[in-house]
Every structure is written in structure tokens, then in C-alpha cells.
Write a protein that holds these residues in place. Structure first.
Motif, short mmCIF file in Angstrom:
data_model
loop_
_atom_site.label_atom_id
_atom_site.label_comp_id
_atom_site.label_asym_id
_atom_site.label_seq_id
_atom_site.Cartn_x
_atom_site.Cartn_y
_atom_site.Cartn_z
N SER A 161 -5.33 7.27 5.87
CA SER A 161 -4.35 6.20 5.88
C SER A 161 -4.83 5.07 6.77
CB SER A 161 -2.98 6.71 6.35
OG SER A 161 -3.05 7.12 7.71
N PRO A 163 -5.83 0.88 7.61
CA PRO A 163 -6.75 -0.09 7.00
C PRO A 163 -8.15 0.48 6.82
CG PRO A 163 -6.37 -0.62 9.30
CD PRO A 163 -5.42 0.48 8.97
N GLU A 186 -5.15 1.01 3.01
CA GLU A 186 -4.85 -0.37 2.65
C GLU A 186 -6.01 -1.31 2.95
OE1 GLU A 186 -2.51 -1.90 6.63
OE2 GLU A 186 -1.35 -0.78 5.12
N LYS A 188 -5.86 -5.40 3.37
CA LYS A 188 -5.02 -6.60 3.34
C LYS A 188 -5.70 -7.74 4.06
CE LYS A 188 -0.66 -4.08 2.84
NZ LYS A 188 0.67 -3.80 3.41
N VAL A 211 -5.12 2.35 -3.41
CA VAL A 211 -5.28 1.68 -2.13
C VAL A 211 -4.44 0.41 -2.16
CG1 VAL A 211 -6.91 0.52 -0.59
CG2 VAL A 211 -7.59 2.62 -1.77
N ASP A 212 -3.62 0.19 -1.15
CA ASP A 212 -2.71 -0.94 -1.12
C ASP A 212 -3.48 -2.24 -0.85
OD1 ASP A 212 -0.73 -2.79 -0.73
OD2 ASP A 212 0.39 -1.64 0.76
N MET A 213 -3.51 -3.11 -1.86
CA MET A 213 -4.16 -4.42 -1.72
C MET A 213 -3.15 -5.53 -2.01
SD MET A 213 -7.73 -3.74 -3.68
CE MET A 213 -8.68 -2.27 -3.38
N SER A 214 -1.97 -5.41 -1.47
CA SER A 214 -0.88 -6.34 -1.81
C SER A 214 -1.08 -7.70 -1.15
CB SER A 214 0.47 -5.75 -1.41
OG SER A 214 0.46 -5.33 -0.06
N SER A 215 -2.17 -8.35 -1.51
CA SER A 215 -2.44 -9.71 -1.07
C SER A 215 -3.07 -10.45 -2.24
CB SER A 215 -3.38 -9.72 0.14
OG SER A 215 -4.60 -9.09 -0.17
N CYS A 236 -2.91 -0.84 -7.40
CA CYS A 236 -3.33 -1.35 -6.09
C CYS A 236 -2.45 -2.51 -5.61
CB CYS A 236 -4.79 -1.81 -6.14
SG CYS A 236 -5.97 -0.46 -6.21
N TYR A 237 -1.37 -2.83 -6.33
CA TYR A 237 -0.45 -3.90 -5.94
C TYR A 237 -1.16 -5.25 -5.84
CZ TYR A 237 1.90 0.39 -4.45
OH TYR A 237 2.41 1.67 -4.40
#
Length: 326
Positions: A161, A163, A186, A188, A211-215, A236-237
Motif C-alpha cells: 500500500s 505511494p 497509488e 498521484k 493501482v490508484d491513479m486518480s489524477s 486505475c481511476y
């Protein structure tokens, strides 16, 4: 007249026979007595044993985790009495004996990992696979930057978990990276996706599913990735305009972008017969416009999913084999 005409040849014949026999004995003696003959013998090449400090580091790494008893134990043969180059999951370099590959996939490791781990004493690693274990939501250790020769890194589905550390961008020889299915991971800011991969021009495989890439995703997201063969960024958002330049990558054969509905203004480009795509999956990516008839130029395509995108029905009808893709 001679009684036997062959008698005139007898002295020469005896001399030749004696010379041949002497040469045979000399050759036989030299072949079996000279040290150089060992080069021709069928004995196995000498492979050095692993280094003591690397064996110790591996045993410390093993002992830092609990291992579920019901698992198939890949680590059962790891012990002080044996050569670590013979252990399951270990590969050593033939000449030096250094550990160059560690594969502990599905080894039921459970526990935390950080930069002080003895793992990072294996300075000659070229391939590291810790997929399908449970690292208890640890951060990916920044000490990965201690592996300058690493070409393959797989940490998928292992409970990491936080970055993705910027040290990944220092692994300039990396050709395969799989960090997928770590729900808490993530990318970001600091570094963002573009910065993270700017130096990784040798990458052929990038899998970062979940993997959270909410940008916002820049259109030149992988501008330097001319060697990329497989890219998977499912769920991946991703935000912003659909990065259509991905389709311009000259060697790209596999593209999975499933489940990124926050992308906007996306459309499929015109495809050429030289495009090497074999698998294309972009459902739920908010793609609109028409499905280009040039899709038929993708003669190597074996898998296609364009579902759940608001394509134009009128334009789609021009491709009978695509009916029902809305």
C-alpha cells in the motif's frame, strides 16, 4: 627372377608399419596424460557455490516472516547445510555464484517488509518476484533502488500500500514491472505517473491494475516507452482526456484499460495494417464517436472488448461484426 616379387617391398613395408605403430603409441600417451585433454572430457563444468553472506541474507529474509502451514512449502529446503544456489526459487550466476534471481511466488509469506530487510543485501539481483504473498499493507521499500541491474520486478497481489516510491524510476534496466492487484497502492503526485516512468525507456511490460491513479493523465503518459509491448491499467481511476498516443507505440501488442469511466473526450484512432495489436480491451472508458472501419486492418487481433462505451450506433452499423458493442 625373384621368387616373390613382393619381397622387394618388404623392407619399406616393415619400416612404415613400425613408424605407424610408434606414432599411435605416442599420440595415445599424450592424449591421456596431458592436462589439456580435460577440455574434451564429458565432465560437468564447475559451478561455484553461493556466497555465505548471500545465504545468510536469504535465511534471515525467510525467518522474518511467518509461513502458513497449509501451504506448499517452497522454502522447506532452505537451510544452512545446503548450497543456496540449489534452493527452490533461487538462481545463481554460473561464473560468480552470486544470486541473480529470487522467485517466491505464492510462498505464503506473511509479515511486513521495509528497507532494512536482508533482502537488499542481494546486490546482484536481476529478477525479483514476490507475487501472491501478504506483506501486511507495507509500503514498497525505497531500498529497491539498491538493485541497479534489476530487469524484472513483480510485486503483484502482495498486500502493498501507499505511494509507489520514486526509486522505481532509477531502475533503468527494468524491462518488466508488475505491481497490479495491490488495492492500497497509488501513483498521484511526487512522483506522478509521467515522472515515475520518464527514465524507464527499456520497459516492455507494465501492469498496474487496481493501482490508484486518480489524477489527470497527460497524453504523453508514456512518450519514452518505444519498447512497450504490454500495458495494463485496469480500474486505475484514470482521469482526463483518453491518452490516444498510446496507440502510436510501435511495438504495443496488448492494451488493457478496462473500467476507467472518468476519462473524457476519448475516441479510437485510425488503425494501420502495421499496428501490432493482438489484444485490445477498453470497456467502460467513456469512448465515443464511431468505431473506425480500420479496425479490420488489425490482422493479428485475437481479443477485443469495446463494451459499455457510448459509440455512435449509426457509424457502428457499418461494421456488421461489431453489432451490439454499445
Amino acid at each position: 627372377m625373384l621368387d616373390n616379387p613382393l619381397n622387394i617391398l618388404a623392407p619399406n613395408y616393415d619400416m612404415a608399419h613400425t613408424s605407424f605403430f610408434f606414432i599411435f603409441l605416442l599420440t595415445h600417451f599424450l592424449f591421456y596424460s596431458s592436462p589439456t585433454t580435460f577440455a574434451f572430457s564429458p565432465t560437468n563444468d564447475h559451478i561455484p557455490p553461493c556466497h555465505d553472506h548471500e545465504k545468510s541474507a536469504l535465511l534471515q529474509f525467510k525467518d522474518s516472516f511467518s509461513i502458513r502451514e497449509y501451504c506448499d512449502q517452497k522454502l522447506e529446503g532452505w537451510n544452512q547445510a545446503s548450497d543456496c544456489c540449489s534452493w527452490d526459487g533461487i538462481e545463481c550466476e554460473d561464473v560468480t555464484g552470486h544470486v541473480i534471481s529470487l522467485d517466491l511466488t505464492s510462498s505464503c509469506l506473511s509479515g511486513s517488509i521495509n528497507s532494512s530487510s536482508s533482502l537488499f543485501q542481494l546486490l546482484h539481483l536481476r529478477s525479483l518476484n514476490l507475487a501472491d504473498n501478504d506483506f501486511n499493507r507495507s509500503s514498497i521499500p525505497s531500498a529497491l533502488g539498491h538493485f541497479p541491474n534489476l530487469t524484472h520486478l513483480n510485486l503483484s497481489n502482495s498486500g502493498f500500500s501507499g505511494p509507489i516510491p520514486s526509486c522505481i524510476s532509477n531502475l533503468s534496466k527494468l524491462s518488466s514491472l508488475d505491481l497490479s492487484w495491490n488495492a492500497g497502492l497509488e501513483v498521484k503526485t511526487n512522483p506522478d505517473f509521467k515522472t515515475l516512468f520518464r527514465k524507464l525507456g527499456s520497459l516492455q511490460v507494465v501492469h498496474l491494475d487496481r493501482v490508484d491513479m486518480s489524477s489527470t493523465v497527460p497524453n504523453d503518459i508514456l512518450a519514452n516507452a518505444s519498447s512497450l509491448v504490454s500495458l495494463s491499467l485496469r480500474w486505475c481511476y484514470l482521469r482526463g482526456e483518453f491518452p490516444t498516443r498510446i496507440f502510436q507505440l510501435p511495438k504495443l501488442e496488448v492494451l488493457f484499460l478496462d473500467g476507467n469511466p472518468n476519462l473524457t473526450a476519448g475516441h479510437l484512432p485510425e488503425f494501420h495494417s502495421t499496428t501490432p495489436l493482438r489484444e485490445l480491451s477498453v470497456p467502460s472508458c467513456n469512448l465515443s464517436g464511431h468505431i473506425p472501419s480500420s479496425l479490420q486492418n488489425l490482422t493479428q487481433l485475437v481479443y477485443l472488448d469495446l463494451s459499455d462505451n457510448p459509440f455512435s450506433v449509426q457509424e457502428t452499423s457499418s461494421l456488421p461484426w461489431m453489432a451490439g458493442t454499445n
